[in-house]
Design a protein around this motif. Structure first.
Motif, PDB file in Angstrom:
ATOM      1  N   ASP A  41       1.027  -1.082   0.031  1.00 51.67           N
ATOM      2  CA  ASP A  41      -0.124  -0.057   0.324  1.00 51.67           C
ATOM      3  C   ASP A  41       0.890   1.300  -0.188  1.00 51.67           C
ATOM      4  N   ILE A  42       2.134   1.219  -0.391  1.00 55.53           N
ATOM      5  CA  ILE A  42       3.017   2.019   0.097  1.00 55.53           C
ATOM      6  C   ILE A  42       3.678   2.263  -1.592  1.00 55.53           C
ATOM      7  N   HIS A  43       3.665   3.668  -2.004  1.00 60.28           N
ATOM      8  CA  HIS A  43       4.581   3.601  -3.271  1.00 60.28           C
ATOM      9  C   HIS A  43       6.161   3.650  -3.000  1.00 60.28           C
ATOM     10  N   ILE A  44       6.665   2.972  -3.326  1.00 55.33           N
ATOM     11  CA  ILE A  44       8.484   2.748  -3.147  1.00 55.33           C
ATOM     12  C   ILE A  44       8.837   2.627  -4.301  1.00 55.33           C
ATOM     13  N   ASP A  45       9.614   3.930  -4.646  1.00 56.26           N
ATOM     14  CA  ASP A  45      10.334   4.087  -6.019  1.00 56.26           C
ATOM     15  C   ASP A  45      11.702   4.208  -5.647  1.00 56.26           C
TER      16      ASP A  45
END
Length: 324
Positions: A41-45
């Motif tokens: 559920d986290i945008h990890i880039d």
């Protein structure tokens, strides 16, 4: 207190009682609360989001974290951190820091792993600062100078930091409080070179001279006695002529081919301009040649090709500077 990692998210945040990082030196940055989230559920880039790490996550550091985390979570450690994304985004939160940790979580338990995170409110400029000064822990993964340079360059390119030496130095002093003066000076130097700011004078190492050839020179010089148009070519810094004489003589005796030298000088001083340094270098070279001639040596094969361009906006950057 050490808690089994998979049970941390089941604990009330009051019981876990994690420390709150202090970002008071970053204007507008504040930890607002803690939230429980699954990794998916986290945008990890890690490519563009992990701005404090020049090469992204470190496999060795991640592996070390996995071994440490398999023993449990130390409640005295800082949590990872997320930042809210604008409404309508694909994710509600993006990872602010803790990239190595989240990769270790994912490797150990998959994307459904749930964990507590700090929630920070800050603008994009402050986020660069927060990522830079955040203490990773578990175990600590210290910023390298190139990592800090990378963050500063991104702030400059994004318009959050002025591209001048004073602004860069002030920024490094503010966010790198515990670094030595030598380390801070190294960082400023890396930024100045990368951003081509501050000085209007370029100093050369052999590798930097090779980059000048690759990027600018119309003649593709090679140094270290290699042949350029069938002439052995040597790079020589001001004050090192005696070594170059010897190298030229040795190479000429081996092949019978002519030799040439490409000079570069040190930074100008209040007592000596670049033009004066170049003239002094050439005068010293010619004096040495005359002395060799007086000893009966044939120096006709030893030529001066010119000087590397070093004065930005004055020297022509595609060719050597000729000095008479």
């Amino acid at each position: 207190m050490i808690y089994p990692l998979k049970k941390v998210a089941q604990l009330p945040i009051e019981q876990l009682n994690p420390p709150t990082p202090d970002f008071s030196m970053v204007p507008g940055a504040k930890i607002k609360k803690q939230i429980k989230l699954k990794l998916k559920d986290i945008h990890i880039d890690d490519n563009s989001g992990n701005t404090a790490r020049y090469h992204g996550t470190d496999p060795a550091a991640v592996e070390s974290l996995e071994k440490s985390l398999s023993n449990g979570w130390d409640s005295s450690e800082y949590l990872g951190c997320v930042r809210p994304l604008p409404k309508g985004s694909s994710y509600a939160y993006e990872l602010a820091y803790g990239f190595n940790r989240c990769e270790a979580f994912d490797n150990l338990y998959g994307e459904d792993f749930e964990m507590w995170f700090d929630v920070i409110e800050c603008d994009d400029s402050a986020l660069y600062d927060v990522r830079l000064i955040e203490n990773e822990g578990l175990p600590k993964s210290t910023n390298k100078e190139i990592d800090i340079k990378n963050t500063i360059m991104q702030k400059i390119k994004s318009g959050y930091l002025t591209a001048d030496e004073d602004s860069v130095s002030d920024y490094v002093d503010r966010v790198c409080v515990f670094r030595t003066k030598q380390s801070k000076d190294n960082i400023v130097k890396l930024v100045k070179e990368a951003a081509n700011i501050g000085d209007k004078f370029t100093e050369y190492s052999e590798s930097k001279a090779k980059r000048w050839v690759k990027n600018h020179s119309t003649i593709k010089y090679e140094f270290g006695g290699k042949k350029v148009n069938n002439v052995h070519t040597f790079l020589c810094k001001q004050g090192s002529a005696y070594r170059t004489y010897h190298r030229m003589i040795r190479r000429h005796l081996e092949t019978g081919l002519p030799c040439q030298v490409v000079f570069h000088v040190g930074r100008p001083t209040p007592n000596m301009t670049v033009a004066q340094k170049r003239k002094s270098t050439l005068d010293n070279w010619n004096e040495g040649i005359e002395n060799l001639n007086k000893l009966g040596c044939d120096t006709s094969f030893m030529k001066v090709a010119g000087f590397l361009p070093q004065l930005v906006d004055i020297d022509q950057w595609h060719s050597l500077v000729k000095v008479k």
